[in-house]
Design a protein around this motif. Structure first.
Motif, PDB file in Angstrom:
ATOM      1  N   ASP A   1       0.934  -1.135  -0.030  1.00 52.60           N
ATOM      2  CA  ASP A   1       0.055   0.011  -0.215  1.00 52.60           C
ATOM      3  C   ASP A   1       0.801   1.290   0.008  1.00 52.60           C
ATOM      4  O   ASP A   1       1.186   1.947   1.152  1.00 52.60           O
ATOM      5  CB  ASP A   1      -0.861  -0.175   1.073  1.00 52.60           C
ATOM      6  CG  ASP A   1      -1.869   1.065   1.277  1.00 52.60           C
ATOM      7  OD1 ASP A   1      -2.161   1.786   0.217  1.00 52.60           O
ATOM      8  OD2 ASP A   1      -2.441   1.442   2.419  1.00 52.60           O
ATOM      9  N   MET A   2       1.529   1.533  -1.068  1.00 51.49           N
ATOM     10  CA  MET A   2       2.431   2.609  -1.333  1.00 51.49           C
ATOM     11  C   MET A   2       1.816   3.769  -1.918  1.00 51.49           C
ATOM     12  O   MET A   2       1.014   3.793  -2.812  1.00 51.49           O
ATOM     13  CB  MET A   2       3.636   2.129  -2.181  1.00 51.49           C
ATOM     14  CG  MET A   2       4.268   1.001  -1.628  1.00 51.49           C
ATOM     15  SD  MET A   2       5.622   0.285  -2.577  1.00 51.49           S
ATOM     16  CE  MET A   2       6.741   1.621  -2.607  1.00 51.49           C
ATOM     17  N   PRO A   3       2.244   4.989  -1.466  1.00 50.28           N
ATOM     18  CA  PRO A   3       1.281   6.039  -1.976  1.00 50.28           C
ATOM     19  C   PRO A   3       1.946   6.330  -3.514  1.00 50.28           C
ATOM     20  O   PRO A   3       2.902   6.038  -3.767  1.00 50.28           O
ATOM     21  CB  PRO A   3       1.816   7.295  -1.132  1.00 50.28           C
ATOM     22  CG  PRO A   3       2.969   6.899  -0.458  1.00 50.28           C
ATOM     23  CD  PRO A   3       2.849   5.134  -0.226  1.00 50.28           C
ATOM     24  N   GLU A   4       1.112   6.971  -4.405  1.00 45.87           N
ATOM     25  CA  GLU A   4       1.268   7.194  -5.766  1.00 45.87           C
ATOM     26  C   GLU A   4       1.533   8.664  -5.834  1.00 45.87           C
ATOM     27  O   GLU A   4       0.670   9.530  -5.417  1.00 45.87           O
ATOM     28  CB  GLU A   4       0.138   6.790  -6.629  1.00 45.87           C
ATOM     29  CG  GLU A   4       0.255   6.878  -7.911  1.00 45.87           C
ATOM     30  CD  GLU A   4      -0.801   6.586  -8.832  1.00 45.87           C
ATOM     31  OE1 GLU A   4      -1.507   7.462  -9.568  1.00 45.87           O
ATOM     32  OE2 GLU A   4      -1.241   5.348  -8.751  1.00 45.87           O
ATOM     33  N   ARG A   5       2.636   9.180  -6.587  1.00 44.66           N
ATOM     34  CA  ARG A   5       2.813  10.530  -6.761  1.00 44.66           C
ATOM     35  C   ARG A   5       2.378  10.902  -8.118  1.00 44.66           C
ATOM     36  O   ARG A   5       2.518  10.323  -9.232  1.00 44.66           O
ATOM     37  CB  ARG A   5       4.025  10.768  -6.742  1.00 44.66           C
ATOM     38  CG  ARG A   5       4.724  10.842  -5.288  1.00 44.66           C
ATOM     39  CD  ARG A   5       6.136  10.788  -5.028  1.00 44.66           C
ATOM     40  NE  ARG A   5       6.677  10.740  -3.819  1.00 44.66           N
ATOM     41  CZ  ARG A   5       6.677   9.700  -2.804  1.00 44.66           C
ATOM     42  NH1 ARG A   5       5.892   8.499  -3.127  1.00 44.66           N
ATOM     43  NH2 ARG A   5       7.008   9.800  -1.606  1.00 44.66           N
ATOM     44  N   ARG A   6       1.593  11.816  -8.124  1.00 47.32           N
ATOM     45  CA  ARG A   6       0.917  12.468  -9.460  1.00 47.32           C
ATOM     46  C   ARG A   6       1.546  13.783  -9.632  1.00 47.32           C
ATOM     47  O   ARG A   6       1.575  14.753  -8.758  1.00 47.32           O
ATOM     48  CB  ARG A   6      -0.556  12.702  -9.315  1.00 47.32           C
ATOM     49  CG  ARG A   6      -1.201  12.935 -10.781  1.00 47.32           C
ATOM     50  CD  ARG A   6      -2.852  12.835 -10.741  1.00 47.32           C
ATOM     51  NE  ARG A   6      -3.341  13.265 -11.720  1.00 47.32           N
ATOM     52  CZ  ARG A   6      -4.255  14.228 -11.802  1.00 47.32           C
ATOM     53  NH1 ARG A   6      -4.693  14.717 -10.487  1.00 47.32           N
ATOM     54  NH2 ARG A   6      -4.839  14.738 -12.828  1.00 47.32           N
ATOM     55  N   ILE A   7       2.181  14.031 -10.675  1.00 51.60           N
ATOM     56  CA  ILE A   7       2.599  15.265 -11.253  1.00 51.60           C
ATOM     57  C   ILE A   7       1.733  16.221 -11.800  1.00 51.60           C
ATOM     58  O   ILE A   7       1.204  15.852 -12.592  1.00 51.60           O
ATOM     59  CB  ILE A   7       3.813  15.155 -12.391  1.00 51.60           C
ATOM     60  CG1 ILE A   7       4.745  14.027 -11.883  1.00 51.60           C
ATOM     61  CG2 ILE A   7       4.391  16.446 -12.378  1.00 51.60           C
ATOM     62  CD1 ILE A   7       5.614  14.186 -10.485  1.00 51.60           C
ATOM     63  N   LEU A   8       1.640  17.577 -11.224  1.00 49.56           N
ATOM     64  CA  LEU A   8       0.542  18.556 -11.719  1.00 49.56           C
ATOM     65  C   LEU A   8       1.531  19.278 -12.815  1.00 49.56           C
ATOM     66  O   LEU A   8       2.520  20.034 -12.390  1.00 49.56           O
ATOM     67  CB  LEU A   8       0.046  19.140 -10.892  1.00 49.56           C
ATOM     68  CG  LEU A   8      -0.717  18.216  -9.812  1.00 49.56           C
ATOM     69  CD1 LEU A   8      -1.447  19.389  -8.681  1.00 49.56           C
ATOM     70  CD2 LEU A   8      -1.982  17.724 -10.510  1.00 49.56           C
ATOM     71  N   PHE A   9       0.827  19.644 -14.089  1.00 51.35           N
ATOM     72  CA  PHE A   9       1.307  20.450 -15.065  1.00 51.35           C
ATOM     73  C   PHE A   9       0.951  21.481 -15.255  1.00 51.35           C
ATOM     74  O   PHE A   9      -0.343  21.668 -15.144  1.00 51.35           O
ATOM     75  CB  PHE A   9       1.665  19.689 -16.190  1.00 51.35           C
ATOM     76  CG  PHE A   9       2.437  18.223 -16.340  1.00 51.35           C
ATOM     77  CD1 PHE A   9       3.877  18.699 -16.570  1.00 51.35           C
ATOM     78  CD2 PHE A   9       2.070  17.252 -15.951  1.00 51.35           C
ATOM     79  CE1 PHE A   9       4.757  17.657 -16.363  1.00 51.35           C
ATOM     80  CE2 PHE A   9       2.824  16.271 -16.007  1.00 51.35           C
ATOM     81  CZ  PHE A   9       4.337  16.320 -16.305  1.00 51.35           C
ATOM     82  N   SER A  10       1.397  22.629 -15.686  1.00 53.95           N
ATOM     83  CA  SER A  10       1.057  23.929 -15.917  1.00 53.95           C
ATOM     84  C   SER A  10       0.420  23.828 -17.241  1.00 53.95           C
ATOM     85  O   SER A  10       0.620  22.835 -18.238  1.00 53.95           O
ATOM     86  CB  SER A  10       2.142  25.126 -16.001  1.00 53.95           C
ATOM     87  OG  SER A  10       3.043  25.024 -16.931  1.00 53.95           O
ATOM     88  N   ASP A  11      -0.132  24.844 -17.809  1.00 52.70           N
ATOM     89  CA  ASP A  11      -0.850  24.867 -19.069  1.00 52.70           C
ATOM     90  C   ASP A  11       0.298  24.878 -20.205  1.00 52.70           C
ATOM     91  O   ASP A  11       0.078  24.365 -21.203  1.00 52.70           O
ATOM     92  CB  ASP A  11      -1.618  26.230 -19.480  1.00 52.70           C
ATOM     93  CG  ASP A  11      -3.006  26.130 -18.717  1.00 52.70           C
ATOM     94  OD1 ASP A  11      -3.246  25.111 -18.159  1.00 52.70           O
ATOM     95  OD2 ASP A  11      -3.541  27.243 -18.561  1.00 52.70           O
TER      96      ASP A  11
END
Length: 191
Positions: free
Chosen positions: A134-144
Motif C-alpha cells: 500500500d504505497m502512495p502514488e505520486r501524481r505530477i501536476l503540470f502548468s498549461d
C-alpha cells in the motif's frame, strides 16, 4: 465476469501492426503523457469498451464461493455493450455511502454485488498471506505550458483495489488456462 477488449478481433496476428505492438510490449504511462502500444484510433477507439457501443471482448466468468475461493472459470469471446464509464471517484463514493449506485447509470445491484465479490476475494487473499503493498502514488501536476508545478501524493482507495483484485483473479485464471495447455508462462514470485 471480467472483460477486456479483444484486440485480436481488430489486429491480425503477425500483421505489421501486431509486430510493432509486440516490439513495444505495452503502453507506457508517463506524467501527462502516454506512449501507446497501439495507435490511438485503436486504443481509444474500437479497442476501448465505450458505453452504449458494441465491442468485441475476451471475458472470463469466475465462480467464487462466499469465502472468496475460486470454484471454476471459463473464458469466452463475445460482444459486449458497456452501460457506463465509471470513475474510481464515483465507485468510491458508492463504497463510502456518499451516493447510491442508483445515482449512476448501472443496473440496480451490480455495484453492490461487485463490491461484495471483491471483499470476498480480498479477504481470501489476505488469509493466504499474499504480498500487499500500500504505497502512495505520486501524481505530477503540470502548468498549461507543460512545466511540472507540483507533485501530489495519492493513496489507493478501495475502488482502485477492487479493479486490481479482479485483474489478479483474471490473471490467475489465464495462467491456469495456459498451464492446462502446456503453454509457456511467466510468473512473478515474491518471497
Amino acid at each position: 465476469i471480467i472483460a477486456i477488449a479483444d484486440v485480436a478481433a481488430y489486429v491480425s496476428s503477425d500483421s505489421p501492426l501486431d509486430r510493432e505492438a509486440r516490439m513495444r510490449g505495452n503502453s507506457v504511462y508517463l506524467p501527462g503523457a502516454v506512449i501507446p502500444m497501439l495507435p490511438e484510433a485503436l486504443s481509444n477507439g474500437v479497442c476501448s469498451l465505450r458505453p452504449d457501443e458494441d465491442r468485441a471482448c475476451l471475458a472470463v466468468e469466475i465462480i467464487i464461493s462466499s469465502n472468496g475461493l475460486k470454484q471454476n472459470h471459463r473464458f469466452v469471446r463475445g460482444l459486449m455493450r458497456s452501460h457506463a464509464r465509471l470513475t474510481y471517484t464515483a465507485v468510491q463514493q458508492v463504497i463510502e455511502g456518499q451516493i447510491d449506485e442508483s445515482d449512476l447509470p448501472v443496473p440496480t445491484g451490480v455495484l453492490h454485488h461487485l463490491i461484495g465479490a471483491y471483499r470476498c476475494l480480498s479477504a481470501a487473499r489476505t488469509m493466504r498471506g499474499t504480498l500487499h503493498l500500500d504505497m502512495p502514488e505520486r501524481r505530477i501536476l503540470f502548468s498549461d505550458n507543460g512545466h511540472a508545478e507540483a507533485a501530489i501524493i495519492r493513496r489507493q482507495q478501495e475502488a482502485n483495489q477492487l479493479i486490481e483484485e479482479f485483474m489478479i483473479a483474471a490473471n490467475i485464471c489465464a495462467a491456469e488456462q495456459i498451464e492446462a495447455k502446456h503453454g509457456i508462462c511467466v510468473y512473478r514470485v515474491h518471497d
